[in-house]
Design a protein around this motif. Structure first.
Motif: not given
Length: 874
Positions: A576-580, A680-688
């Motif tokens: 994801y990327q969120i820009t505020i 700006r916020t960039r990230g990755v969510d991993l769910v398993a």
């Protein structure tokens, strides 16, 4: 490598090699709430959507999963389970009583909190701190009971177009129980390994059927939490104890300054969820009522703080003031929903209110005592209140146009009325220098603010192909104080097979400032200084060049995949990327006399006291505007041309006639909420997750959740025109100071991973949770060493935290559990003795007692906590 570290690292290696997901935190006793076949209601307007088919990342937590954290506090339970959620570990002043949580490292104001799909009202206790929590006025989830919850749905995706324009980071939806029979009683008790924090909570839930077709589900909880202390000795008290021997009688001596730690809390909450179903229709209602009394220590004052005209201290040994609140919070929703042909409808109205009464105990007003010979020891400092009345109509209709499935059309309306206000305290609380430790709110601070919001949305979901889902939403909102805005969201998912799918989203957001951010006012007048917060739209702030707050605007992108490589094995990976833009936060402090800012053009007898620390390096900055603003906020003239004529600022502040050295600790400074940065916020969510049957050895659920999150300040907005920007060292004249910028970027772990293994074997169960937190840090000024006077990094180094709970079903309705959070009693990295704390100790500074641990620690500052719990179901 020591044994604790080896166990922690080994657990994380097992987690990474075995795979894992929280949405599939599959409790065998509550599988319907947490497995991939569970029906979700958050993030979609479709009826009957399964979590495994969601086009957006969503994580589910069942009621039993929340209980296995050992904490009766819902916010802490969420933070332990979900790596993208971080709970605030410590708050100064009023924030100590209402800690907040943030999603993806953004402000708590960027996460929309729902209860049964309806918007929850925010707290009246706005945070005036700097960094990522500054301005937060999100709902206080401590008034939502774990006993009342069936499951929690956490949508980790921008959802402004679906639910409201402030859902920038995501949505947390607490879905309450509807059972009309049975119930439970839970009793929990615990304490920190080392000292304090004694906690007990007694709660229960019962389901009733008042008459045929009706349900009434009631939950209640009584919770107590004791003080903890994680500071150090107070060298100021030690140094003064020979002159004032009564200091040795202060509780905890020489650890007399007890501000760093948990507050004392007594809280009672009742939640209910009720409805009556007849045919295709339902009349429903749910609500909550809570009362909280809390007390937090403030900085200890020496005997010399309150002295009579004859030089006799009012408190012979000094005093330990406490800031206390008496808070009442309630909410009620009523609604009617059902089906008319192919159309479903839901008409609802919700009213919520939070009232916070603020007090100071064991204190005094030094100026009042000096002037009259009398001072109270207990003060009512004022009240805050916040209300929200929202009315919604939601409609859905399915239309068959020949595609693989009917097109689902959803539309709705919402009208919301909000108020926020401050009531003045007792006159003694703000007279002169005010109550020690927390200055009272004066009639100049008091006020009431209100706004109306009207919105409409349209959401269309369709499947152009059998395996391709497209969902588009658009929302228009009108604010009575900020005008109109339109936001949108486009989501798509394509299932290439039963084992692999791609999904992605693009959306925009628009967050109007909360009324608290726009209306909060509070100036603290001390023995030689005035400081505090000006309302951004006030005439005082306008004299500094501020023109009120503008809304935040955001853009969200996400792209992810869903993989089912084997039966009972699911992996989701979402980037994801969120820009505020124009993110709202607390500004730096602007000074009228000392430090890096000073009135310009003044050449009077005290001109030297107005110079910056190093006149050869820094220019004299134009800060008469600061004095004008403060003077106006106190009820005086808004145009001060000579600092000596500031008629509303006390003379003892202007002239420092009480011996205060203006160059080191006196003067005038103010802050305000501002549109501070582009971020700006960039990230990755991993769910398993993987669930396996061990045959005679029981059942094992393995889950792993990981979050990589990087916040970046792309730009800082310029100072208003009335404030001077240095051309010599612009870093010292920024709208947002360097420390706050670093906290925005680095106070949230870049990576956090949580491995959870839940094993059930007959009557026995065991839950092991291993969490990894990467390093976080902030900046502080070095007091000694080669970098003395410069900002240096103050880190909380990476850490593995182990939680363990063991349970045994001693009888069919009774289960006993014992456990520990932070099993190995891990503390955050101590602040540097070499460069900071040794100098504080050598100088006999009170601050030494409060600076042992960085309070930005993502796993808290209290160390390990052990507990026992008994559950009785019926």
């Amino acid at each position: 490598m020591n044994q604790k570290s080896f166990v922690s690292r080994a657990a994380m290696i097992i987690a990474l090699s075995s795979s894992a997901t929280v949405y599939a935190q599959t409790d065998p006793q509550a599988a319907s709430a947490t497995d991939g076949a569970a029906i979700i209601v958050t993030g979609t307007r479709l009826t009957g959507m399964k979590v495994a088919d969601s086009p957006a990342p969503i994580q589910l937590l069942g009621a039993d999963t929340l209980q296995r954290t050992g904490s009766p506090d819902l916010m802490q339970s969420l933070a332990q389970q979900l790596p993208s959620v971080q709970a605030q570990s410590f708050g100064s002043d009023l924030q100590a009583h209402n800690l907040q949580m943030k999603l993806r490292g953004l402000s708590p104001n960027h996460t929309l909190v729902l209860v049964n799909g309806k918007r929850r009202h925010g707290t009246a206790n706005v945070s005036v701190a700097g960094g990522p929590y500054g301005g937060s006025a999100a709902p206080d989830v401590s008034f939502i009971l774990p006993e009342s919850i069936e499951r929690v749905e956490v949508l980790q995706d921008g959802a402004a177009a679906q639910y409201g324009t402030d859902a920038i980071a995501g949505v947390i939806n607490f879905l309450q129980k509807k059972a009309d029979h049975g119930g439970s009683i839970n009793a929990t008790g615990g304490e920190y390994y080392d000292q304090g924090g004694k906690t007990y909570a007694i709660g229960g839930n019962i389901g009733l059927a008042p008459f045929d077709g009706a349900y009434l589900n009631i939950s209640a909880q009584k919770k107590h939490k004791g003080f903890s202390f994680r500071g150090d000795i107070n060298p100021q008290s030690i140094n003064l104890s020979n002159t004032y021997p009564e200091i040795r009688n202060l509780p905890g001596y020489p650890y007399t300054n007890r501000i760093i730690g948990d507050p004392h809390i007594d809280q009672t909450v009742v939640n209910y969820n009720a409805g009556y179903e007849f045919g295709d229709y339902e009349i429903y209602s749910f609500g909550s009522y809570g009362h909280k009394k809390a007390a937090a220590y403030e900085n200890t004052r020496p005997p010399t703080t309150v002295v009579s005209a004859g030089g006799v201290p009012y408190y012979a040994g000094g005093f330990q003031p406490q800031e206390r609140i008496d808070e009442t919070d309630y909410s009620v929703t009523g609604g009617f929903r059902g089906t008319l042909g192919d159309t479903t409808f839901d008409l609802a109205s919700t009213y919520g209110k939070d009232l916070v009464k603020v007090y100071v105990y064991h204190s005094a007003n030094a100026q009042l005592y000096a002037d009259t010979g009398f001072t109270p020891e207990t003060f009512h400092n004022g009240d805050f209140f916040n209300t929200q009345w929202s009315n919604t109509l939601d409609l859905t209709h399915a239309v068959d146009i020949g595609l693989s499935e009917p097109v689902n059309i959803a539309a709705g309306l919402e009208f919301r009325h909000e108020t926020y206000g401050i009531r003045a305290g007792d006159p003694a609380s703000y007279y002169g220098g005010g109550a020690q430790s927390f200055f009272g709110y004066s009639p100049n601070d008091a006020g009431k603010y209100k706004r109306d919001n009207f919105s409409q949305y349209l959401d269309i979901s369709l499947k152009p192909l059998e395996n391709w889902l497209v969902d588009g939403a658009v929302r228009h909102e009108h604010y009575s104080d900020f005008g109109d805005t339109t936001v949108f969201k486009l989501t798509s998912r394509y299932d290439f097979s039963d084992a692999f799918a791609l999904r992605g989203t693009v959306s925009t957001g628009f967050r109007a400032p909360t009324l608290a951010e726009g209306g909060y006012s509070g100036l603290n007048v001390g023995p030689g200084f005035i400081g505090g917060v000006l309302p951004p739209a006030s005439s005082a702030a306008a004299s500094l060049g501020f023109g009120g707050l503008k809304p935040e605007k955001s853009t969200n992108f996400s792209l992810g995949t869903v993989i089912n490589p084997a039966r009972n094995f699911t992996i989701t990976l979402d980037a994801y990327q969120i820009t505020i833009r124009n993110r709202i936060m607390t500004s730096t402090a602007f000074s009228g006399f000392t430090g890096n800012r000073c009135p310009a053009g003044y050449a009077g007898g005290n001109a030297a006291a107005c110079l910056p620390f190093d006149a050869d390096q820094y220019a004299i900055y134009n800060q008469l505007a600061v004095l004008s603003a403060v003077n106006a906020a106190l009820g005086g003239s808004s145009t001060v041309t000579d600092w000596r004529t500031a008629d509303a600022i006390p003379a003892y502040v202007l002239f420092a006639d009480n011996g205060v050295d203006r160059n080191t600790e006196g003067g005038v400074s103010v802050q305000s909420f501002v549109n501070g940065v582009k971020m700006r916020t960039r990230g990755v969510d991993l769910v398993a997750s993987y669930v396996t049957d061990l045959g005679e050895m029981g059942k094992l659920d393995l889950t792993f959740t990981g979050n990589y999150n990087a916040n970046k300040v792309l730009g800082i907005n310029p100072l208003p025109s009335a404030l001077y920007s240095s051309t010599v060292n612009p870093e010292l004249t920024r709208l947002i100071d360097a420390s706050s910028e670093v906290e925005l970027e680095h106070s949230t772990p870049r990576f956090r991973g949580t491995f959870n293994a839940f094993w059930t074997w007959g009557k026995f169960s065991a839950n092991l949770r291993e969490s990894y937190y990467s390093q976080v840090y902030t900046l502080e000024t070095a007091r000694s060493g080669p970098d003395a006077g410069d900002l240096i990094k103050v880190p909380v180094k990476e850490a593995f935290i182990t939680d363990l709970e063991l349970g045994y079903q001693i009888a069919k309705p009774i289960k006993l559990s014992i456990g520990a959070n932070n099993l190995f009693n891990k503390y955050p990295t101590q602040r540097s003795k070499e460069f900071i704390r040794n100098a504080e100790l050598a100088n006999g500074e009170r601050g030494y007692s409060t600076s042992k641990y960085p309070t930005i620690s993502p796993f808290g500052i209290n160390g390990g906590y052990y507990y026992a719990r008994v559950n009785v179901t019926f």
